[in-house]
Write a protein that holds these residues in place. Structure first.
Motif, PDB file in Angstrom:
ATOM      1  N   LEU A   1       0.826  -1.207   0.000  1.00  0.00           N
ATOM      2  CA  LEU A   1       0.000   0.000   0.000  1.00  0.00           C
ATOM      3  C   LEU A   1       0.860   1.258   0.000  1.00  0.00           C
ATOM      4  N   ASN A   2       1.959   1.238   0.755  1.00  0.00           N
ATOM      5  CA  ASN A   2       2.881   2.369   0.726  1.00  0.00           C
ATOM      6  C   ASN A   2       3.489   2.550  -0.662  1.00  0.00           C
ATOM      7  N   LEU A   3       3.795   1.430  -1.323  1.00  0.00           N
ATOM      8  CA  LEU A   3       4.339   1.493  -2.673  1.00  0.00           C
ATOM      9  C   LEU A   3       3.390   2.251  -3.596  1.00  0.00           C
ATOM     10  N   VAL A   4       2.113   1.850  -3.580  1.00  0.00           N
ATOM     11  CA  VAL A   4       1.132   2.494  -4.458  1.00  0.00           C
ATOM     12  C   VAL A   4       1.015   3.984  -4.145  1.00  0.00           C
ATOM     13  N   ALA A   5       0.877   4.301  -2.870  1.00  0.00           N
ATOM     14  CA  ALA A   5       0.709   5.711  -2.488  1.00  0.00           C
ATOM     15  C   ALA A   5       1.918   6.540  -2.918  1.00  0.00           C
ATOM     16  N   ARG A   6       3.107   5.991  -2.719  1.00  0.00           N
ATOM     17  CA  ARG A   6       4.311   6.749  -3.052  1.00  0.00           C
ATOM     18  C   ARG A   6       4.442   6.976  -4.556  1.00  0.00           C
ATOM     19  N   VAL A   7       4.298   5.918  -5.345  1.00  0.00           N
ATOM     20  CA  VAL A   7       4.558   6.075  -6.776  1.00  0.00           C
ATOM     21  C   VAL A   7       3.449   6.854  -7.475  1.00  0.00           C
ATOM     22  N   LEU A   8       2.219   6.801  -6.965  1.00  0.00           N
ATOM     23  CA  LEU A   8       1.170   7.629  -7.557  1.00  0.00           C
ATOM     24  C   LEU A   8       1.476   9.106  -7.341  1.00  0.00           C
ATOM     25  N   GLY A   9       2.031   9.430  -6.183  1.00  0.00           N
ATOM     26  CA  GLY A   9       2.447  10.806  -5.950  1.00  0.00           C
ATOM     27  C   GLY A   9       3.627  11.188  -6.811  1.00  0.00           C
ATOM     28  N   ASP A  10       4.624  10.305  -6.887  1.00  0.00           N
ATOM     29  CA  ASP A  10       5.812  10.596  -7.691  1.00  0.00           C
ATOM     30  C   ASP A  10       5.467  10.763  -9.169  1.00  0.00           C
ATOM     31  N   ALA A  11       4.444  10.052  -9.624  1.00  0.00           N
ATOM     32  CA  ALA A  11       4.032  10.127 -11.028  1.00  0.00           C
ATOM     33  C   ALA A  11       3.123  11.305 -11.316  1.00  0.00           C
ATOM     34  N   GLY A  12       2.747  12.059 -10.272  1.00  0.00           N
ATOM     35  CA  GLY A  12       1.856  13.192 -10.473  1.00  0.00           C
ATOM     36  C   GLY A  12       0.396  12.822 -10.615  1.00  0.00           C
ATOM     37  N   ARG A  13       0.061  11.569 -10.276  1.00  0.00           N
ATOM     38  CA  ARG A  13      -1.347  11.173 -10.363  1.00  0.00           C
ATOM     39  C   ARG A  13      -2.160  11.737  -9.209  1.00  0.00           C
ATOM     40  N   VAL A  14      -1.491  12.105  -8.115  1.00  0.00           N
ATOM     41  CA  VAL A  14      -2.135  12.782  -6.984  1.00  0.00           C
ATOM     42  C   VAL A  14      -1.370  14.079  -6.765  1.00  0.00           C
ATOM     43  N   ARG A  15      -2.073  15.189  -6.843  1.00  0.00           N
ATOM     44  CA  ARG A  15      -1.402  16.490  -6.743  1.00  0.00           C
ATOM     45  C   ARG A  15      -2.297  17.468  -5.990  1.00  0.00           C
ATOM     46  N   GLU A  16      -1.793  18.657  -5.777  1.00  0.00           N
ATOM     47  CA  GLU A  16      -2.560  19.690  -5.073  1.00  0.00           C
ATOM     48  C   GLU A  16      -3.884  19.936  -5.774  1.00  0.00           C
ATOM     49  N   GLY A  17      -4.949  20.007  -4.973  1.00  0.00           N
ATOM     50  CA  GLY A  17      -6.285  20.210  -5.527  1.00  0.00           C
ATOM     51  C   GLY A  17      -7.063  18.930  -5.740  1.00  0.00           C
ATOM     52  N   ALA A  18      -6.378  17.780  -5.668  1.00  0.00           N
ATOM     53  CA  ALA A  18      -7.049  16.489  -5.838  1.00  0.00           C
ATOM     54  C   ALA A  18      -7.519  15.960  -4.492  1.00  0.00           C
ATOM     55  N   ASP A  19      -8.421  14.987  -4.544  1.00  0.00           N
ATOM     56  CA  ASP A  19      -8.907  14.297  -3.346  1.00  0.00           C
ATOM     57  C   ASP A  19      -8.448  12.843  -3.360  1.00  0.00           C
ATOM     58  N   VAL A  20      -8.129  12.343  -2.177  1.00  0.00           N
ATOM     59  CA  VAL A  20      -7.952  10.909  -1.948  1.00  0.00           C
ATOM     60  C   VAL A  20      -9.039  10.491  -0.973  1.00  0.00           C
ATOM     61  N   VAL A  21      -9.781   9.453  -1.309  1.00  0.00           N
ATOM     62  CA  VAL A  21     -10.925   9.029  -0.499  1.00  0.00           C
ATOM     63  C   VAL A  21     -10.650   7.646   0.090  1.00  0.00           C
ATOM     64  N   ILE A  22     -10.784   7.532   1.416  1.00  0.00           N
ATOM     65  CA  ILE A  22     -10.643   6.255   2.113  1.00  0.00           C
ATOM     66  C   ILE A  22     -11.905   6.037   2.950  1.00  0.00           C
ATOM     67  N   THR A  23     -11.851   5.172   3.960  1.00  0.00           N
ATOM     68  CA  THR A  23     -13.013   4.953   4.818  1.00  0.00           C
ATOM     69  C   THR A  23     -12.579   4.962   6.281  1.00  0.00           C
ATOM     70  N   GLU A  24     -13.564   5.126   7.136  1.00  0.00           N
ATOM     71  CA  GLU A  24     -13.330   5.223   8.573  1.00  0.00           C
ATOM     72  C   GLU A  24     -12.997   3.863   9.197  1.00  0.00           C
ATOM     73  N   MET A  25     -13.176   2.787   8.430  1.00  0.00           N
ATOM     74  CA  MET A  25     -12.918   1.457   8.997  1.00  0.00           C
ATOM     75  C   MET A  25     -11.540   0.917   8.631  1.00  0.00           C
ATOM     76  N   GLU A  26     -10.711   1.715   7.966  1.00  0.00           N
ATOM     77  CA  GLU A  26      -9.462   1.180   7.449  1.00  0.00           C
ATOM     78  C   GLU A  26      -8.465   0.801   8.547  1.00  0.00           C
ATOM     79  N   HIS A  27      -7.668  -0.214   8.242  1.00  0.00           N
ATOM     80  CA  HIS A  27      -6.459  -0.523   9.004  1.00  0.00           C
ATOM     81  C   HIS A  27      -5.502   0.655   8.838  1.00  0.00           C
TER      82      HIS A  27
END
Length: 417
Positions: free
Chosen positions: A105-131
């Motif tokens: 999961l850290n791998l995905v989060a890191r490389v999506l940021g490095d690739a510019g797929r997540v940037r300022e102004g975007a939303d990341v949506v998770i849930t309240e039940m997550e590990h």
């Protein structure tokens, strides 16, 4: 709904494969292991695969040009093929080995940021039940990029609240990441409407399947998510290995997570180019023996049949929910019926701290977990600091549930509640 066929699913026979389940504890008490959501026990077939690898085939992979190296490399890649088949991956190259689901999961989060797929102004949506493993990496990503973290709430029953589906997942959403099965509440989440909505707005979907892959039939191609992470040690495999499955086109366009040996195409002092997936994401010596053990675990589960395991899990969970609700003062935190539910049951006992419950159960040979189960936000949602959790798997018997209930009655008597 599939039900357990006693002719083909023999729990007593299955238990014979797990040496630790025959262990006697202090006071000559039989072990009642009800902590499989934390880590599963290992069958002899997996233990023997690890032992044989180290005794006869130990070598590094993709480096050594001798017979042992060829044998180790073949076994390692054979494990990748087995995992790909087990989860219905269209291509074996879509299976990336990590050290656990947290790293995946850290791998995905890191490389999506490095690739510019997540940037300022975007939303990341998770849930309240997550590990925490599916919360903290996204917090780090949004802090680093200036994106905004948003989340789905939970119903009073412990289900995912999808009333805000269309307002939470919008054109601003870059990633939606959620658990398939909650490790604390046991809820099996309805992924289809979430995945459909996310893809409508062009968002990527990451699924934490750590509690799902061990107990449910999985077909990632049919699921429709973009990434799926899970871990080996919860599915009768070794510790030290996890899996990230990703769509091949996405993996091929994303940058590396770590740099080092075997993840490169070529290296000069000025620059490097990178190998195609999965090698791009497997820098350094990988978990070789662990992969061999995971391959053996996949063989073991496949021989029993995941439909059979899922049916057994439903039946034993239904029995446990019924028996636990007979105990005055015990409150189940999460769904109280075995419908769209996994085999982890968290509960509180009036007047007794969860850690004291676990300690008294242990004195009777019953192994459970107590604490926040790496799901503090979910506990906060239900107004409890911690819970006791009993969790079941393919080897759990009704008699073990009865032993749990008897030990809980003893706990109530001991504390006078």
């Amino acid at each position: 709904m599939t039900v357990v066929d006693p002719v083909t699913y023999d729990v007593a026979r299955i238990r014979e494969d797990f040496p630790i389940l025959g262990r006697r504890l202090a006071g000559d008490l039989p072990l009642v292991y009800l902590d499989s959501a934390n880590t599963s026990q290992k069958p002899a077939q997996v233990i023997e695969a690890l032992d044989e690898h180290y005794r006869l085939h130990n070598a590094n992979v993709a480096r050594a040009m001798h017979q042992l190296g060829a044998e180790a490399s073949g076994a390692f890649e054979d494990a990748r093929t087995k995992v790909a088949t087990f989860i219905g991956a269209p291509r074996r190259e879509e299976v990336v080995f990590a050290k656990n689901a947290s790293e995946a999961l850290n791998l995905v989060a890191r490389v999506l940021g490095d690739a510019g797929r997540v940037r300022e102004g975007a939303d990341v949506v998770i849930t309240e039940m997550e590990h925490h493993s599916n919360i903290v990496p996204w917090q780090l990503l949004t802090e680093r990029t200036g994106a905004t973290l948003r989340w789905f709430g939970l119903t009073d029953e412990g289900r995912l609240d999808l009333d805000d589906l269309d307002t939470l997942i919008t054109e601003r959403t870059a990633v939606v990441s959620l658990a398939w099965v909650s490790n604390m509440l046991g809820s099996v989440n309805p992924l289809e409407p979430v995945i459909r909505r996310a893809h409508e707005v062009g968002a990527l979907v990451v699924v934490d399947a750590s509690q799902a892959v061990p107990q449910l039939p999985v077909d990632v191609a049919a699921l429709g998510a973009d990434f799926v992470a899970f871990t080996g040690h919860k599915m009768v495999g070794p510790t030290g290995i996890g899996v990230l499955w990703g769509r091949h086109d996405l993996l091929a366009e994303l940058p590396p997570f770590l740099g080092g040996g075997e993840m490169i195409e070529t290296v000069t002092m000025e620059r490097s180019t990178y190998a195609p997936p999965p090698a791009r994401f497997e820098a350094g010596t990988p978990p070789i023996a662990q992969a061999v053990g995971l391959g053996a675990a996949v063989d073991y589960l496949s021989a029993i049949g995941m439909e059979n395991i899922a049916a057994h899990e439903r039946e034993i969970t239904a029995y446990a929910l019924g028996r636990l609700q007979e105990i005055d003062g015990l409150t189940i935190v999460g769904p109280k019926e075995a419908v769209d539910r996994g085999g982890a049951v968290s509960f509180t006992l009036d007047g007794v701290h969860p850690h004291d419950v676990a300690q008294l159960l242990d004195s009777k040979g019953v192994a459970v977990r107590a604490g926040h189960h790496c799901a503090k936000p979910a506990h906060q949602r239900f107004g409890v600091q911690s819970t006791t959790r009993a969790s079941f798997y393919l080897y759990t018997t009704p008699e073990e549930i009865d032993a749990l209930v008897d030990a809980l009655h003893h706990t109530k008597q001991y504390f006078g509640v």
